[in-house]
Design a protein around this motif. Sequence first.
Motif, PDB file in Angstrom:
ATOM      1  N   ASN B 119       0.683  -1.133   0.086  1.00 51.46           N
ATOM      2  CA  ASN B 119      -0.131   0.076   0.136  1.00 51.46           C
ATOM      3  C   ASN B 119       0.860   1.127   0.116  1.00 51.46           C
ATOM      4  N   HIS B 120       2.098   1.033  -0.171  1.00 51.54           N
ATOM      5  CA  HIS B 120       2.972   2.404  -0.505  1.00 51.54           C
ATOM      6  C   HIS B 120       3.127   2.681  -2.059  1.00 51.54           C
ATOM      7  N   GLU B 121       3.178   3.852  -2.195  1.00 53.12           N
ATOM      8  CA  GLU B 121       3.413   3.880  -3.820  1.00 53.12           C
ATOM      9  C   GLU B 121       5.160   3.761  -4.192  1.00 53.12           C
ATOM     10  N   PRO B 122       5.382   3.067  -5.141  1.00 49.75           N
ATOM     11  CA  PRO B 122       6.467   2.970  -5.627  1.00 49.75           C
ATOM     12  C   PRO B 122       7.391   4.308  -6.088  1.00 49.75           C
ATOM     13  N   ILE B 123       8.577   4.468  -5.885  1.00 51.52           N
ATOM     14  CA  ILE B 123       9.446   5.353  -6.267  1.00 51.52           C
ATOM     15  C   ILE B 123      10.419   5.025  -7.350  1.00 51.52           C
ATOM     16  N   LEU B 124      10.505   5.568  -8.530  1.00 54.48           N
ATOM     17  CA  LEU B 124      11.364   5.159  -9.392  1.00 54.48           C
ATOM     18  C   LEU B 124      12.501   5.949  -9.533  1.00 54.48           C
ATOM     19  N   PHE B 125      13.817   5.260  -9.860  1.00 57.20           N
ATOM     20  CA  PHE B 125      14.846   5.672 -10.210  1.00 57.20           C
ATOM     21  C   PHE B 125      15.482   5.395 -11.550  1.00 57.20           C
ATOM     22  N   GLU B 126      15.315   6.486 -12.446  1.00 58.57           N
ATOM     23  CA  GLU B 126      15.898   5.836 -13.957  1.00 58.57           C
ATOM     24  C   GLU B 126      17.001   6.492 -14.447  1.00 58.57           C
ATOM     25  N   GLY B 127      17.525   5.436 -14.844  1.00 59.50           N
ATOM     26  CA  GLY B 127      18.862   5.732 -15.903  1.00 59.50           C
ATOM     27  C   GLY B 127      18.729   5.636 -17.270  1.00 59.50           C
ATOM     28  N   ILE B 128      19.119   6.659 -17.974  1.00 59.65           N
ATOM     29  CA  ILE B 128      18.651   6.752 -19.304  1.00 59.65           C
ATOM     30  C   ILE B 128      19.996   6.967 -20.023  1.00 59.65           C
ATOM     31  N   HIS B 129      20.499   6.118 -21.095  1.00 66.55           N
ATOM     32  CA  HIS B 129      21.687   6.251 -21.800  1.00 66.55           C
ATOM     33  C   HIS B 129      21.223   6.199 -23.251  1.00 66.55           C
ATOM     34  N   HIS B 130      21.532   7.598 -23.835  1.00 65.79           N
ATOM     35  CA  HIS B 130      21.163   7.575 -25.471  1.00 65.79           C
ATOM     36  C   HIS B 130      22.171   7.105 -26.072  1.00 65.79           C
ATOM     37  N   GLY B 131      21.912   6.833 -27.479  1.00 69.15           N
ATOM     38  CA  GLY B 131      22.865   6.209 -28.275  1.00 69.15           C
ATOM     39  C   GLY B 131      22.338   5.662 -29.639  1.00 69.15           C
ATOM     40  N   THR B 132      22.999   4.854 -30.211  1.00 69.53           N
ATOM     41  CA  THR B 132      22.453   4.438 -31.645  1.00 69.53           C
ATOM     42  C   THR B 132      22.203   2.949 -31.899  1.00 69.53           C
ATOM     43  N   ILE B 133      21.371   2.453 -32.445  1.00 69.86           N
ATOM     44  CA  ILE B 133      20.950   0.922 -32.686  1.00 69.86           C
ATOM     45  C   ILE B 133      22.114   0.727 -33.924  1.00 69.86           C
ATOM     46  N   VAL B 134      22.810  -0.310 -33.830  1.00 71.10           N
ATOM     47  CA  VAL B 134      23.758  -0.476 -34.955  1.00 71.10           C
ATOM     48  C   VAL B 134      23.683  -1.954 -35.022  1.00 71.10           C
ATOM     49  N   GLU B 135      24.235  -2.373 -36.360  1.00 73.13           N
ATOM     50  CA  GLU B 135      24.534  -3.758 -36.563  1.00 73.13           C
ATOM     51  C   GLU B 135      25.122  -4.340 -35.547  1.00 73.13           C
ATOM     52  N   PRO B 136      24.795  -5.701 -35.183  1.00 70.17           N
ATOM     53  CA  PRO B 136      25.457  -6.310 -34.055  1.00 70.17           C
ATOM     54  C   PRO B 136      26.982  -6.399 -34.107  1.00 70.17           C
ATOM     55  N   ARG B 137      27.513  -5.654 -33.004  1.00 74.20           N
ATOM     56  CA  ARG B 137      29.036  -6.042 -32.761  1.00 74.20           C
ATOM     57  C   ARG B 137      29.477  -6.383 -31.508  1.00 74.20           C
ATOM     58  N   GLY B 138      30.496  -7.334 -31.346  1.00 74.09           N
ATOM     59  CA  GLY B 138      30.988  -7.846 -30.132  1.00 74.09           C
ATOM     60  C   GLY B 138      30.183  -8.945 -29.656  1.00 74.09           C
ATOM     61  N   PRO B 139      30.673  -9.782 -28.912  1.00 75.05           N
ATOM     62  CA  PRO B 139      30.212 -11.161 -28.126  1.00 75.05           C
ATOM     63  C   PRO B 139      28.694 -11.002 -28.099  1.00 75.05           C
ATOM     64  N   PRO B 140      27.891 -12.093 -28.465  1.00 76.31           N
ATOM     65  CA  PRO B 140      26.823 -11.999 -28.369  1.00 76.31           C
ATOM     66  C   PRO B 140      26.182 -12.732 -27.126  1.00 76.31           C
ATOM     67  N   VAL B 141      26.886 -12.209 -25.855  1.00 78.63           N
ATOM     68  CA  VAL B 141      26.584 -12.954 -24.675  1.00 78.63           C
ATOM     69  C   VAL B 141      25.241 -12.409 -23.781  1.00 78.63           C
TER      70      VAL B 141
END
Lengths: 186, 186
Positions: B119-141
């Motif tokens: 019955n308490h209201e949740p409090i949000l802590f948002e972290g946003i990181h802007h960037g670009t969607i690219v062709e996959p690079r790096g290990p697909p882990v």
Amino acid sequence: MSLRKLTFVTGNVNKLREMQELLHGIVDLHNTPVDLEEIQGSTQEVAIAKCRQAAAIIGGPVITEDVGLGFNAMNGLPGAYIKWFLKELKPAGLYKMLHGFEDKSGFAVCTVAYCAGPNHEPILFEGIHHGTIVEPRGPPVFGWNPVFQPDGHNETYAEMSDELKNKCSHRFLAVEKLKAFLSEQQ
Amino acid sequence: MSLRKLTFVTGNVNKLREMQELLHGIVDLHNTPVDLEEIQGSTQEVAIAKCRQAAAIIGGPVITEDVGLGFNAMNGLPGAYIKWFLKELKPAGLYKMLHGFEDKSGFAVCTVAYCAGPNHEPILFEGIHHGTIVEPRGPPVFGWNPVFQPDGHNETYAEMSDELKNKCSHRFLAVEKLKAFLSEQQ
């Protein structure tokens, strides 16, 4: 003989009227608009959770209805999430989502769910209509209808007459199954 | 002085360990894995509903964590639904979804939610990181990391060292905000 009562949980008056016509003489269909939460998941999971919630709130037998649009190139997505994509991308953007994929086939799915009451398992009646996702054609009046061209037709849902669409649609197929089920129960 | 207890509702042991390190000396972080339903909606709406549900089940103070990946060409979608699209399309398919759109920019969002109890209201802590969607690079882990290249970097999340990624990620930004909040409460 008085028909048994059934509540259709929808906020859409047109859907109610249409459903009342389709189920005329089989059940006494009432409407109660209730805000139902939609969970994330497959179209079946979403429909089951929603109908169960509706039966718990209404305290008696209910039906709910959900529609989805799936792209085969995306293994059925957006599916249950189509309304969010339609809202942000409009029909033209839905078609654009498939630009990078060769397979433009998709399917419209209508899931009507029936639940006998609280703590009963919902039963699903699915109508699936296979077709192709095309560039929008026809009046952009209703949802994603301009981008869906069902197999065996040259028109999109938006280009079809109501009469033709009602006779072949994913919605019609689902309601036919529900009708058969409710008729057997009488 | 004994630290007050806080439950992190997650099924992911690595996330728990990392969060315990980050909140060391601030709270006594425990874990309870609970199956939580995720609703449809914005990343904020999903996080609020989930954290509220977790607090009701646990019966005390909890934190939950959600990540999303939004495409600006789709006004922030798939957003909270990214895991379903990742599952069906893999990273290469996520990039393909933007083929028809000129704007390839996007953002990674981490939403840590805190709820003091039922019955308490949740409090949000948002972290946003802007960037670009690219062709996959790096290990697909890990998840969609190969398709996200944050602004100001030449590497995708997948190509970065853990050390670098942890210092700049959407997750780090959200947890920093949570840390400040919990420290003030002591």
